[in-house]
Design a protein around this motif. Structure first.
Motif, PDB file in Angstrom:
ATOM      1  N   ALA A  36      -3.141  -6.648  -6.911  1.00 23.43           N
ATOM      2  CA  ALA A  36      -3.257  -5.220  -6.596  1.00 23.43           C
ATOM      3  C   ALA A  36      -4.619  -4.682  -6.999  1.00 23.43           C
ATOM      4  CB  ALA A  36      -2.147  -4.445  -7.297  1.00 23.43           C
TER       5      ALA A  36
ATOM      6  N   TYR B  95       0.842  -1.197   0.000  1.00 22.32           N
ATOM      7  CA  TYR B  95       0.000   0.000   0.000  1.00 22.32           C
ATOM      8  C   TYR B  95       0.874   1.243   0.000  1.00 22.32           C
ATOM      9  CZ  TYR B  95      -3.483   3.429   1.478  1.00 22.32           C
ATOM     10  OH  TYR B  95      -4.297   4.529   1.560  1.00 22.32           O
TER      11      TYR B  95
ATOM     12  N   PHE C 240      -2.713   0.339  -3.708  1.00 21.71           N
ATOM     13  CA  PHE C 240      -1.707  -0.706  -3.677  1.00 21.71           C
ATOM     14  C   PHE C 240      -0.899  -0.650  -4.973  1.00 21.71           C
ATOM     15  CE2 PHE C 240      -4.325  -2.298  -0.292  1.00 21.71           C
ATOM     16  CZ  PHE C 240      -3.445  -3.003   0.527  1.00 21.71           C
TER      17      PHE C 240
ATOM     18  N   ALA D  29      -7.109  -0.522   4.011  1.00 23.42           N
ATOM     19  CA  ALA D  29      -5.816  -0.928   3.462  1.00 23.42           C
ATOM     20  C   ALA D  29      -4.946  -1.595   4.517  1.00 23.42           C
ATOM     21  CB  ALA D  29      -5.096   0.281   2.872  1.00 23.42           C
TER      22      ALA D  29
END
Length: 563
Positions: A292, A232, A239, A321
Protein backbone atom coordinates in the motif's frame (compact mmCIF):
# COMPACT_ATOMS: atom_id res chain seq x y z
CA UNK A 1 38.15 -60.38 -110.81
CA UNK A 2 41.19 -62.72 -110.43
CA UNK A 3 40.50 -64.84 -113.49
CA UNK A 4 38.01 -64.99 -116.26
CA UNK A 5 34.73 -66.60 -115.24
CA UNK A 6 35.63 -66.65 -111.57
CA UNK A 7 34.12 -63.88 -109.40
CA UNK A 8 36.15 -62.33 -106.73
CA UNK A 9 34.06 -62.49 -103.57
CA UNK A 10 35.07 -58.89 -102.76
CA UNK A 11 33.58 -57.58 -106.01
CA UNK A 12 29.86 -56.91 -106.28
CA UNK A 13 27.79 -59.27 -108.32
CA UNK A 14 25.93 -58.16 -111.39
CA UNK A 15 22.92 -56.07 -110.58
CA UNK A 16 24.13 -55.30 -107.08
CA UNK A 17 24.18 -51.80 -105.70
CA UNK A 18 27.34 -49.86 -105.01
CA UNK A 19 29.73 -51.15 -102.45
CA UNK A 20 30.63 -48.83 -99.61
CA UNK A 21 33.49 -49.72 -97.35
CA UNK A 22 36.92 -48.88 -96.11
CA UNK A 23 39.92 -48.72 -98.34
CA UNK A 24 41.17 -51.94 -96.73
CA UNK A 25 38.20 -53.77 -98.26
CA UNK A 26 37.44 -55.68 -95.03
CA UNK A 27 34.27 -57.74 -95.36
CA UNK A 28 33.05 -56.66 -91.91
CA UNK A 29 33.16 -53.00 -92.92
CA UNK A 30 31.48 -53.40 -96.30
CA UNK A 31 27.83 -52.42 -96.73
CA UNK A 32 25.75 -53.45 -99.74
CA UNK A 33 23.13 -51.03 -101.07
CA UNK A 34 19.95 -52.42 -102.58
CA UNK A 35 19.24 -51.76 -106.25
CA UNK A 36 17.45 -48.57 -107.08
CA UNK A 37 14.37 -48.83 -109.23
CA UNK A 38 15.03 -47.93 -112.87
CA UNK A 39 12.15 -45.51 -113.17
CA UNK A 40 13.42 -43.71 -110.11
CA UNK A 41 16.83 -43.48 -111.72
CA UNK A 42 15.27 -41.98 -114.76
CA UNK A 43 13.97 -39.14 -112.65
CA UNK A 44 10.30 -39.53 -113.55
CA UNK A 45 8.03 -36.84 -112.10
CA UNK A 46 5.69 -39.39 -110.54
CA UNK A 47 8.33 -41.83 -109.44
CA UNK A 48 8.77 -42.44 -105.70
CA UNK A 49 11.17 -44.40 -103.63
CA UNK A 50 9.68 -46.54 -100.91
CA UNK A 51 11.50 -45.75 -97.62
CA UNK A 52 13.52 -48.71 -96.45
CA UNK A 53 14.63 -49.11 -92.85
CA UNK A 54 18.12 -50.10 -93.68
CA UNK A 55 19.74 -49.81 -90.28
CA UNK A 56 18.72 -49.82 -86.67
CA UNK A 57 22.24 -49.27 -85.32
CA UNK A 58 23.64 -45.81 -84.85
CA UNK A 59 26.76 -46.53 -86.81
CA UNK A 60 24.69 -47.71 -89.75
CA UNK A 61 22.72 -44.51 -89.84
CA UNK A 62 25.90 -42.54 -89.60
CA UNK A 63 27.41 -44.33 -92.60
CA UNK A 64 24.19 -44.04 -94.56
CA UNK A 65 24.10 -40.32 -93.89
CA UNK A 66 27.66 -39.95 -95.13
CA UNK A 67 26.76 -41.69 -98.36
CA UNK A 68 23.91 -39.31 -98.90
CA UNK A 69 26.24 -36.45 -98.33
CA UNK A 70 28.82 -37.79 -100.78
CA UNK A 71 26.45 -38.50 -103.56
CA UNK A 72 25.99 -35.89 -106.13
CA UNK A 73 22.73 -34.08 -106.33
CA UNK A 74 21.90 -35.50 -109.73
CA UNK A 75 18.54 -34.99 -111.28
CA UNK A 76 17.45 -38.57 -110.59
CA UNK A 77 18.74 -38.72 -107.00
CA UNK A 78 16.24 -38.87 -104.09
CA UNK A 79 17.31 -37.30 -100.72
CA UNK A 80 17.08 -39.88 -97.92
CA UNK A 81 15.60 -38.41 -94.57
CA UNK A 82 17.60 -38.64 -91.34
CA UNK A 83 15.71 -39.68 -88.19
CA UNK A 84 16.23 -37.42 -85.11
CA UNK A 85 15.31 -38.23 -81.51
CA UNK A 86 13.64 -35.09 -79.93
CA UNK A 87 12.32 -36.44 -76.62
CA UNK A 88 15.32 -35.30 -74.48
CA UNK A 89 14.74 -31.67 -75.57
CA UNK A 90 11.03 -31.92 -74.83
CA UNK A 91 11.79 -33.35 -71.39
CA UNK A 92 14.19 -30.50 -70.62
CA UNK A 93 11.55 -27.93 -71.60
CA UNK A 94 8.95 -29.56 -69.36
CA UNK A 95 11.36 -29.63 -66.44
CA UNK A 96 12.26 -25.96 -66.97
CA UNK A 97 8.58 -24.96 -67.02
CA UNK A 98 7.93 -26.99 -63.89
CA UNK A 99 10.88 -25.39 -62.12
CA UNK A 100 9.68 -21.90 -63.11
CA UNK A 101 6.20 -22.72 -61.83
CA UNK A 102 7.53 -23.99 -58.52
CA UNK A 103 9.74 -20.90 -58.03
CA UNK A 104 6.83 -18.59 -58.81
CA UNK A 105 4.54 -20.54 -56.50
CA UNK A 106 7.12 -20.35 -53.68
CA UNK A 107 7.56 -16.59 -53.91
CA UNK A 108 3.80 -16.09 -54.32
CA UNK A 109 3.14 -18.17 -51.20
CA UNK A 110 5.80 -16.28 -49.25
CA UNK A 111 4.17 -12.98 -50.17
CA UNK A 112 0.65 -14.28 -49.42
CA UNK A 113 1.57 -15.56 -45.96
CA UNK A 114 3.60 -12.47 -45.06
CA UNK A 115 0.72 -11.07 -42.98
CA UNK A 116 -1.16 -14.34 -42.44
CA UNK A 117 -0.78 -17.48 -40.38
CA UNK A 118 1.61 -19.92 -42.05
CA UNK A 119 0.66 -23.41 -43.30
CA UNK A 120 0.74 -25.92 -40.47
CA UNK A 121 -0.13 -23.39 -37.71
CA UNK A 122 -2.79 -24.84 -35.42
CA UNK A 123 -4.90 -23.11 -32.76
CA UNK A 124 -7.50 -24.78 -30.56
CA UNK A 125 -7.16 -27.99 -32.53
CA UNK A 126 -7.80 -26.46 -35.97
CA UNK A 127 -5.65 -25.13 -38.76
CA UNK A 128 -5.54 -21.35 -39.05
CA UNK A 129 -3.33 -21.23 -42.15
CA UNK A 130 -4.08 -18.21 -44.32
CA UNK A 131 -6.07 -16.28 -41.70
CA UNK A 132 -5.20 -12.61 -41.28
CA UNK A 133 -5.02 -10.67 -38.01
CA UNK A 134 -8.71 -9.69 -37.91
CA UNK A 135 -9.83 -13.26 -38.55
CA UNK A 136 -7.41 -14.57 -35.93
CA UNK A 137 -8.61 -11.99 -33.41
CA UNK A 138 -12.20 -13.04 -33.95
CA UNK A 139 -11.27 -16.71 -33.50
CA UNK A 140 -9.20 -16.08 -30.36
CA UNK A 141 -12.00 -14.00 -28.83
CA UNK A 142 -14.54 -16.70 -29.62
CA UNK A 143 -12.42 -19.50 -28.16
CA UNK A 144 -11.58 -17.45 -25.10
CA UNK A 145 -15.24 -16.82 -24.37
CA UNK A 146 -16.20 -20.48 -24.71
CA UNK A 147 -13.22 -22.04 -22.90
CA UNK A 148 -14.08 -23.54 -19.50
CA UNK A 149 -12.63 -25.78 -16.81
CA UNK A 150 -14.52 -28.38 -14.76
CA UNK A 151 -13.53 -28.34 -11.11
CA UNK A 152 -14.65 -30.58 -8.27
CA UNK A 153 -13.56 -31.38 -4.72
CA UNK A 154 -13.69 -34.45 -2.50
CA UNK A 155 -17.09 -33.43 -1.13
CA UNK A 156 -18.62 -33.72 -4.57
CA UNK A 157 -19.01 -30.00 -5.21
CA UNK A 158 -18.70 -29.31 -8.95
CA UNK A 159 -18.14 -26.04 -10.73
CA UNK A 160 -17.63 -25.12 -14.37
CA UNK A 161 -15.46 -21.98 -14.59
CA UNK A 162 -14.50 -19.69 -17.45
CA UNK A 163 -11.02 -18.26 -17.84
CA UNK A 164 -12.23 -14.91 -16.50
CA UNK A 165 -13.70 -16.66 -13.42
CA UNK A 166 -10.29 -18.17 -12.72
CA UNK A 167 -8.48 -14.84 -12.86
CA UNK A 168 -6.92 -15.60 -16.24
CA UNK A 169 -6.25 -12.55 -18.39
CA UNK A 170 -5.96 -13.44 -22.07
CA UNK A 171 -3.63 -11.28 -24.14
CA UNK A 172 -5.55 -11.31 -27.41
CA UNK A 173 -3.03 -9.12 -29.22
CA UNK A 174 -0.16 -11.28 -27.97
CA UNK A 175 -1.91 -14.46 -29.09
CA UNK A 176 -2.62 -13.08 -32.55
CA UNK A 177 1.02 -11.99 -32.86
CA UNK A 178 2.18 -15.46 -31.80
CA UNK A 179 -0.05 -17.04 -34.45
CA UNK A 180 1.23 -14.72 -37.18
CA UNK A 181 4.87 -15.25 -36.25
CA UNK A 182 4.74 -19.01 -35.61
CA UNK A 183 7.28 -21.16 -37.48
CA UNK A 184 9.87 -18.43 -37.77
CA UNK A 185 13.11 -19.39 -39.46
CA UNK A 186 13.76 -20.29 -43.07
CA UNK A 187 11.02 -19.64 -45.61
CA UNK A 188 11.05 -23.32 -46.50
CA UNK A 189 10.21 -24.35 -42.94
CA UNK A 190 7.63 -21.61 -42.54
CA UNK A 191 5.75 -22.57 -45.72
CA UNK A 192 6.02 -26.33 -45.20
CA UNK A 193 2.53 -27.59 -44.25
CA UNK A 194 4.02 -30.86 -42.99
CA UNK A 195 5.82 -29.07 -40.13
CA UNK A 196 2.95 -28.30 -37.71
CA UNK A 197 3.11 -25.72 -34.92
CA UNK A 198 0.41 -25.53 -32.23
CA UNK A 199 0.07 -22.08 -30.64
CA UNK A 200 -1.52 -21.67 -27.16
CA UNK A 201 -3.35 -18.68 -25.73
CA UNK A 202 -1.04 -16.04 -24.28
CA UNK A 203 -2.32 -15.71 -20.71
CA UNK A 204 -1.47 -14.41 -17.27
CA UNK A 205 -2.97 -15.86 -14.09
CA UNK A 206 -3.84 -13.59 -11.17
CA UNK A 207 -3.33 -15.96 -8.25
CA UNK A 208 -5.29 -13.71 -5.92
CA UNK A 209 -8.39 -13.85 -8.10
CA UNK A 210 -7.96 -17.58 -8.64
CA UNK A 211 -7.70 -18.14 -4.89
CA UNK A 212 -10.75 -15.94 -4.29
CA UNK A 213 -12.81 -17.90 -6.82
CA UNK A 214 -11.88 -21.34 -5.48
CA UNK A 215 -12.31 -20.22 -1.89
CA UNK A 216 -15.71 -18.71 -2.61
CA UNK A 217 -16.97 -21.83 -4.42
CA UNK A 218 -15.53 -24.60 -2.29
CA UNK A 219 -14.79 -23.33 1.23
CA UNK A 220 -17.31 -22.07 3.74
CA UNK A 221 -16.94 -18.47 4.81
CA UNK A 222 -15.98 -19.32 8.40
CA UNK A 223 -13.31 -21.82 7.31
CA UNK A 224 -11.55 -19.67 4.75
CA UNK A 225 -7.97 -18.44 4.94
CA UNK A 226 -7.95 -14.90 3.57
CA UNK A 227 -4.78 -13.14 2.39
CA UNK A 228 -4.30 -9.52 3.34
CA UNK A 229 -5.00 -7.24 0.38
CA UNK A 230 -5.00 -3.60 -0.68
CA UNK A 231 -7.60 -1.55 -2.58
CA UNK A 232 -8.00 2.07 -3.61
CA UNK A 233 -10.38 4.14 -1.49
CA UNK A 234 -11.82 6.95 -3.59
CA UNK A 235 -13.04 8.94 -0.60
CA UNK A 236 -9.61 9.21 0.99
CA UNK A 237 -7.71 9.09 -2.29
CA UNK A 238 -5.38 6.38 -0.94
CA UNK A 239 -4.82 2.63 -1.05
CA UNK A 240 -6.07 0.93 2.11
CA UNK A 241 -5.11 -2.44 3.63
CA UNK A 242 -7.62 -5.19 4.34
CA UNK A 243 -6.13 -7.63 6.87
CA UNK A 244 -6.39 -11.38 6.22
CA UNK A 245 -6.71 -14.43 8.51
CA UNK A 246 -5.68 -18.07 8.71
CA UNK A 247 -7.84 -21.08 7.73
CA UNK A 248 -8.31 -23.43 4.81
CA UNK A 249 -6.80 -22.49 1.49
CA UNK A 250 -7.15 -24.25 -1.89
CA UNK A 251 -4.07 -25.71 -3.49
CA UNK A 252 -3.54 -23.71 -6.66
CA UNK A 253 -0.88 -25.78 -8.43
CA UNK A 254 -3.19 -28.50 -9.87
CA UNK A 255 -5.69 -25.90 -11.01
CA UNK A 256 -2.95 -23.82 -12.65
CA UNK A 257 -1.76 -26.92 -14.51
CA UNK A 258 -5.31 -27.47 -15.78
CA UNK A 259 -5.46 -23.80 -16.82
CA UNK A 260 -2.21 -24.28 -18.73
CA UNK A 261 -3.74 -27.28 -20.51
CA UNK A 262 -6.84 -25.23 -21.34
CA UNK A 263 -4.66 -22.41 -22.71
CA UNK A 264 -2.96 -24.89 -25.05
CA UNK A 265 -6.30 -26.26 -26.26
CA UNK A 266 -9.14 -23.76 -25.66
CA UNK A 267 -11.50 -26.07 -27.53
CA UNK A 268 -11.04 -28.79 -24.89
CA UNK A 269 -12.75 -29.03 -21.52
CA UNK A 270 -10.28 -30.42 -19.00
CA UNK A 271 -11.26 -31.28 -15.43
CA UNK A 272 -9.36 -31.05 -12.16
CA UNK A 273 -9.88 -31.91 -8.51
CA UNK A 274 -9.18 -29.24 -5.92
CA UNK A 275 -7.77 -29.96 -2.45
CA UNK A 276 -7.04 -27.76 0.58
CA UNK A 277 -4.38 -26.92 3.16
CA UNK A 278 -4.73 -25.40 6.60
CA UNK A 279 -2.56 -22.30 6.55
CA UNK A 280 -1.82 -19.05 8.29
CA UNK A 281 -2.90 -15.94 6.43
CA UNK A 282 -1.37 -16.40 2.94
CA UNK A 283 -0.23 -12.76 2.83
CA UNK A 284 0.55 -10.98 6.08
CA UNK A 285 -0.69 -7.52 6.97
CA UNK A 286 2.92 -6.29 7.06
CA UNK A 287 3.41 -7.29 3.42
CA UNK A 288 0.13 -5.60 2.49
CA UNK A 289 1.17 -2.42 4.35
CA UNK A 290 4.38 -2.33 2.32
CA UNK A 291 2.48 -2.75 -0.97
CA UNK A 292 0.00 0.00 0.00
CA UNK A 293 2.86 2.40 0.80
CA UNK A 294 4.39 1.71 -2.62
CA UNK A 295 1.08 2.27 -4.37
CA UNK A 296 0.40 5.52 -2.50
CA UNK A 297 3.90 6.79 -3.33
CA UNK A 298 2.89 6.70 -6.99
CA UNK A 299 -0.20 8.78 -6.27
CA UNK A 300 1.82 11.66 -4.81
CA UNK A 301 4.64 11.55 -7.39
CA UNK A 302 3.23 13.65 -10.25
CA UNK A 303 3.55 12.55 -13.85
CA UNK A 304 3.57 15.66 -16.06
CA UNK A 305 3.31 15.56 -19.86
CA UNK A 306 4.20 18.63 -21.85
CA UNK A 307 4.95 19.98 -25.30
CA UNK A 308 6.52 23.11 -23.84
CA UNK A 309 6.93 24.89 -20.53
CA UNK A 310 3.61 26.68 -20.95
CA UNK A 311 1.68 23.72 -22.39
CA UNK A 312 1.46 20.81 -19.98
CA UNK A 313 -0.89 18.51 -18.16
CA UNK A 314 -0.59 16.51 -14.95
CA UNK A 315 -2.19 13.06 -14.83
CA UNK A 316 -4.81 13.03 -12.05
CA UNK A 317 -4.06 10.79 -9.06
CA UNK A 318 -7.32 8.87 -9.42
CA UNK A 319 -6.33 7.92 -12.97
CA UNK A 320 -2.96 6.67 -11.74
CA UNK A 321 -4.76 4.67 -9.04
CA UNK A 322 -6.96 3.02 -11.67
CA UNK A 323 -3.85 1.91 -13.59
CA UNK A 324 -2.22 0.27 -10.55
CA UNK A 325 -3.08 -3.42 -10.41
CA UNK A 326 -2.11 -5.15 -7.12
CA UNK A 327 -1.41 -8.83 -7.81
CA UNK A 328 -1.25 -11.37 -4.98
CA UNK A 329 1.62 -13.85 -5.12
CA UNK A 330 0.40 -16.47 -2.65
CA UNK A 331 3.45 -18.67 -3.05
CA UNK A 332 5.76 -15.81 -2.10
CA UNK A 333 3.27 -14.30 0.36
CA UNK A 334 3.56 -10.87 -1.24
CA UNK A 335 1.59 -8.30 -3.20
CA UNK A 336 3.21 -7.06 -6.39
CA UNK A 337 2.20 -3.93 -8.28
CA UNK A 338 1.48 -4.22 -11.97
CA UNK A 339 0.20 -1.57 -14.37
CA UNK A 340 -2.53 -1.63 -17.00
CA UNK A 341 -0.69 -0.45 -20.11
CA UNK A 342 -3.85 -0.73 -22.23
CA UNK A 343 -5.76 1.61 -19.90
CA UNK A 344 -2.84 4.07 -19.98
CA UNK A 345 -2.91 4.06 -23.80
CA UNK A 346 -6.70 4.51 -23.92
CA UNK A 347 -6.57 7.51 -21.59
CA UNK A 348 -3.63 9.25 -23.24
CA UNK A 349 -5.02 8.78 -26.77
CA UNK A 350 -7.90 11.07 -25.76
CA UNK A 351 -6.41 13.23 -23.01
CA UNK A 352 -3.24 14.34 -24.77
CA UNK A 353 -4.91 15.85 -27.84
CA UNK A 354 -7.69 17.30 -25.68
CA UNK A 355 -5.32 18.94 -23.19
CA UNK A 356 -2.27 19.77 -25.29
CA UNK A 357 -3.52 20.41 -28.84
CA UNK A 358 -4.07 24.10 -29.54
CA UNK A 359 -4.41 26.41 -32.48
CA UNK A 360 -1.79 28.94 -33.36
CA UNK A 361 -2.67 32.45 -32.16
CA UNK A 362 -1.15 35.45 -33.90
CA UNK A 363 0.46 37.92 -31.53
CA UNK A 364 -0.71 41.52 -31.84
CA UNK A 365 1.63 44.32 -30.80
CA UNK A 366 0.79 48.00 -30.51
CA UNK A 367 3.70 50.19 -31.61
CA UNK A 368 4.27 53.92 -31.41
CA UNK A 369 5.33 56.09 -34.32
CA UNK A 370 8.99 55.18 -33.64
CA UNK A 371 8.38 51.44 -33.89
CA UNK A 372 8.61 50.75 -30.16
CA UNK A 373 6.17 48.18 -28.77
CA UNK A 374 3.88 49.93 -26.33
CA UNK A 375 1.93 46.85 -25.37
CA UNK A 376 1.02 43.40 -26.64
CA UNK A 377 -2.75 43.24 -26.87
CA UNK A 378 -2.88 39.58 -27.92
CA UNK A 379 -0.14 37.25 -26.75
CA UNK A 380 1.01 34.81 -29.41
CA UNK A 381 0.47 31.10 -28.88
CA UNK A 382 2.34 28.38 -30.76
CA UNK A 383 0.13 25.83 -32.50
CA UNK A 384 0.51 22.27 -31.17
CA UNK A 385 -0.65 18.98 -32.66
CA UNK A 386 0.15 15.84 -30.67
CA UNK A 387 1.29 13.02 -32.96
CA UNK A 388 1.00 9.50 -31.64
CA UNK A 389 1.02 8.38 -28.02
CA UNK A 390 2.95 5.09 -28.08
CA UNK A 391 6.21 6.64 -26.96
CA UNK A 392 4.48 8.63 -24.23
CA UNK A 393 2.64 5.52 -23.01
CA UNK A 394 5.95 3.71 -22.58
CA UNK A 395 7.41 6.61 -20.59
CA UNK A 396 4.35 6.84 -18.33
CA UNK A 397 4.51 3.10 -17.57
CA UNK A 398 8.23 3.46 -16.84
CA UNK A 399 7.48 6.32 -14.43
CA UNK A 400 4.83 4.19 -12.70
CA UNK A 401 7.29 1.34 -12.32
CA UNK A 402 9.94 3.58 -10.78
CA UNK A 403 7.42 5.32 -8.51
CA UNK A 404 9.34 8.60 -8.75
CA UNK A 405 7.08 10.53 -11.12
CA UNK A 406 8.40 12.23 -14.25
CA UNK A 407 8.11 15.15 -16.63
CA UNK A 408 7.60 13.70 -20.10
CA UNK A 409 7.95 15.47 -23.43
CA UNK A 410 5.15 14.35 -25.76
CA UNK A 411 5.79 13.99 -29.47
CA UNK A 412 4.05 16.85 -31.27
CA UNK A 413 4.18 19.10 -34.33
CA UNK A 414 4.65 22.71 -33.22
CA UNK A 415 3.74 25.69 -35.41
CA UNK A 416 5.47 28.86 -34.14
CA UNK A 417 3.11 31.81 -33.82
CA UNK A 418 3.47 34.79 -36.09
CA UNK A 419 3.34 38.47 -35.07
CA UNK A 420 1.46 41.40 -36.47
CA UNK A 421 1.61 44.98 -35.25
CA UNK A 422 -0.51 48.07 -35.29
CA UNK A 423 1.10 51.51 -35.21
CA UNK A 424 -0.62 54.20 -33.20
CA UNK A 425 0.30 57.82 -32.67
CA UNK A 426 -0.09 58.47 -28.97
CA UNK A 427 3.07 60.59 -28.79
CA UNK A 428 2.14 63.37 -31.23
CA UNK A 429 -0.43 66.16 -31.04
CA UNK A 430 -3.90 65.27 -32.36
CA UNK A 431 -2.90 61.62 -32.68
CA UNK A 432 -4.93 58.51 -31.90
CA UNK A 433 -7.60 58.39 -29.21
CA UNK A 434 -6.71 56.93 -25.81
CA UNK A 435 -8.03 57.27 -22.25
CA UNK A 436 -6.21 57.68 -18.96
CA UNK A 437 -8.03 56.65 -15.76
CA UNK A 438 -6.53 58.22 -12.65
CA UNK A 439 -7.75 56.31 -9.61
CA UNK A 440 -6.06 58.72 -7.23
CA UNK A 441 -8.14 61.76 -8.30
CA UNK A 442 -11.09 59.72 -9.67
CA UNK A 443 -11.03 61.12 -13.20
CA UNK A 444 -10.99 59.73 -16.74
CA UNK A 445 -9.24 61.89 -19.36
CA UNK A 446 -9.58 61.43 -23.10
CA UNK A 447 -6.58 62.28 -25.34
CA UNK A 448 -5.84 62.41 -29.02
CA UNK A 449 -2.14 61.71 -29.03
CA UNK A 450 -0.68 64.25 -26.62
CA UNK A 451 -3.69 66.55 -26.95
CA UNK A 452 -6.13 66.47 -24.04
CA UNK A 453 -9.75 66.37 -25.25
CA UNK A 454 -12.09 65.88 -22.25
CA UNK A 455 -11.99 65.11 -18.52
CA UNK A 456 -14.78 63.09 -16.81
CA UNK A 457 -15.58 62.54 -13.13
CA UNK A 458 -15.80 58.85 -12.20
CA UNK A 459 -16.26 56.46 -9.31
CA UNK A 460 -14.05 53.38 -9.55
CA UNK A 461 -14.08 50.04 -7.75
CA UNK A 462 -14.37 49.82 -3.99
CA UNK A 463 -10.97 49.06 -2.47
CA UNK A 464 -12.10 46.07 -0.36
CA UNK A 465 -12.84 42.36 -0.96
CA UNK A 466 -10.96 42.35 -4.26
CA UNK A 467 -13.38 44.83 -5.83
CA UNK A 468 -10.84 47.54 -6.64
CA UNK A 469 -10.19 48.47 -10.28
CA UNK A 470 -7.14 46.81 -11.87
CA UNK A 471 -4.24 48.99 -12.93
CA UNK A 472 -2.36 48.50 -16.19
CA UNK A 473 -2.61 49.10 -19.92
CA UNK A 474 -5.68 47.64 -21.64
CA UNK A 475 -7.68 48.04 -24.84
CA UNK A 476 -11.40 48.30 -25.38
CA UNK A 477 -12.47 44.90 -26.73
CA UNK A 478 -16.29 44.83 -26.76
CA UNK A 479 -19.15 47.33 -26.40
CA UNK A 480 -22.91 47.29 -25.73
CA UNK A 481 -25.48 50.06 -26.05
CA UNK A 482 -27.55 48.35 -23.36
CA UNK A 483 -26.72 45.28 -21.26
CA UNK A 484 -27.91 43.37 -18.23
CA UNK A 485 -24.85 43.24 -16.02
CA UNK A 486 -24.44 40.19 -13.78
CA UNK A 487 -21.91 39.77 -10.99
CA UNK A 488 -21.33 37.46 -8.03
CA UNK A 489 -23.85 39.35 -5.86
CA UNK A 490 -25.84 41.53 -8.26
CA UNK A 491 -27.95 41.57 -11.41
CA UNK A 492 -28.46 45.02 -12.97
CA UNK A 493 -30.62 45.22 -16.12
CA UNK A 494 -30.68 48.07 -18.63
CA UNK A 495 -27.13 49.37 -18.15
CA UNK A 496 -26.33 51.80 -21.01
CA UNK A 497 -23.21 52.64 -23.02
CA UNK A 498 -20.92 49.82 -21.87
CA UNK A 499 -17.29 49.72 -23.11
CA UNK A 500 -15.31 46.77 -21.66
CA UNK A 501 -11.52 46.93 -21.62
CA UNK A 502 -10.39 44.38 -18.96
CA UNK A 503 -12.52 41.23 -18.80
CA UNK A 504 -15.53 42.37 -16.74
CA UNK A 505 -14.21 45.91 -16.12
CA UNK A 506 -15.30 48.80 -18.33
CA UNK A 507 -16.88 52.24 -18.63
CA UNK A 508 -20.68 52.40 -18.27
CA UNK A 509 -23.58 54.59 -17.15
CA UNK A 510 -24.30 54.37 -13.41
CA UNK A 511 -27.42 56.49 -12.80
CA UNK A 512 -27.78 54.83 -9.37
CA UNK A 513 -24.42 56.15 -8.24
CA UNK A 514 -24.63 59.89 -8.83
CA UNK A 515 -23.32 60.68 -5.33
CA UNK A 516 -20.24 58.45 -5.68
CA UNK A 517 -19.41 59.98 -9.08
CA UNK A 518 -19.92 63.52 -7.88
CA UNK A 519 -17.80 63.07 -4.76
CA UNK A 520 -15.21 60.72 -6.25
CA UNK A 521 -15.63 58.41 -3.28
CA UNK A 522 -15.03 54.74 -4.18
CA UNK A 523 -14.33 53.88 -0.52
CA UNK A 524 -18.05 54.32 0.27
CA UNK A 525 -19.76 54.18 -3.13
CA UNK A 526 -17.36 52.14 -5.20
CA UNK A 527 -18.31 49.61 -7.87
CA UNK A 528 -17.22 45.98 -8.35
CA UNK A 529 -14.30 47.19 -10.50
CA UNK A 530 -16.00 49.08 -13.33
CA UNK A 531 -15.66 52.80 -13.96
CA UNK A 532 -19.03 54.36 -13.04
CA UNK A 533 -19.86 57.47 -15.15
CA UNK A 534 -22.67 59.86 -15.80
CA UNK A 535 -24.75 58.84 -18.78
CA UNK A 536 -23.64 61.61 -21.16
CA UNK A 537 -19.97 60.91 -20.37
CA UNK A 538 -20.30 57.11 -20.86
CA UNK A 539 -22.06 57.76 -24.19
CA UNK A 540 -19.27 60.11 -25.31
CA UNK A 541 -16.69 57.37 -24.72
CA UNK A 542 -18.91 54.82 -26.50
CA UNK A 543 -19.23 57.17 -29.52
CA UNK A 544 -15.58 58.26 -29.70
CA UNK A 545 -13.50 55.35 -28.37
CA UNK A 546 -13.92 52.36 -30.72
CA UNK A 547 -12.74 48.80 -30.12
CA UNK A 548 -8.94 48.88 -29.89
CA UNK A 549 -8.73 52.17 -28.01
CA UNK A 550 -6.02 52.11 -25.36
CA UNK A 551 -7.00 52.55 -21.70
CA UNK A 552 -4.29 53.20 -19.09
CA UNK A 553 -5.40 52.80 -15.47
CA UNK A 554 -3.04 54.34 -12.92
CA UNK A 555 -2.90 55.39 -9.26
CA UNK A 556 -4.69 54.08 -6.14
CA UNK A 557 -8.25 54.41 -4.86
CA UNK A 558 -8.52 57.09 -2.18
CA UNK A 559 -9.69 56.35 1.35
CA UNK A 560 -12.41 58.99 1.11
CA UNK A 561 -13.99 61.54 -1.28
CA UNK A 562 -11.66 63.60 -3.48
CA UNK A 563 -14.19 66.24 -4.56
Amino acid sequence: MTSEGVRDPKEPSAGSGPVIGSERGDDDSTMVMPPIASDAMEGGRDSQVEPVDLFDQTEGWKAFSEVGADRGGGEGDQAIPVRHRRWPLVLLCVLALLAAFLVGAFFGAREYFQQRAAPGVVFAGQSVAGKDSSQLRELVTSRTGSASLKIQDQKGTKVEASLADLGVAVDTDGTVKALLTAKQGSDFNRLNPFLPSSVPLVTKVDEGKLDDFLTDRFIGEKDRALPSSIAYDGRSGRFRVHAGRGGQSPRLAPVKEAIDSLSKDPAGQPSVSVTYDSVQTPISKEKADKAADEANRRLVSPIVIQTGDDNRMTIPADKVAAWIKPESDLQQGAINLDYDRGAVADYLSTALPGKLNRKMVTQTDIKDSKGNVIVTTVRGVDGVQVKGVDGTVGQVVKALQSGDGATIQAAADVTPHDVKSRTVNYDIPDGDMWIRVNLSDQTATAYRGTTQVKVFPICSGRPVDGRESDTGTFFINIRYEVQTMVGRDYVTPGVKWVSYYNKGEGFHTANWNGTGIARGDPAHYGSHGCINMNEQDAKWIYDNAPVGTMVKVEGHEPAGPVR
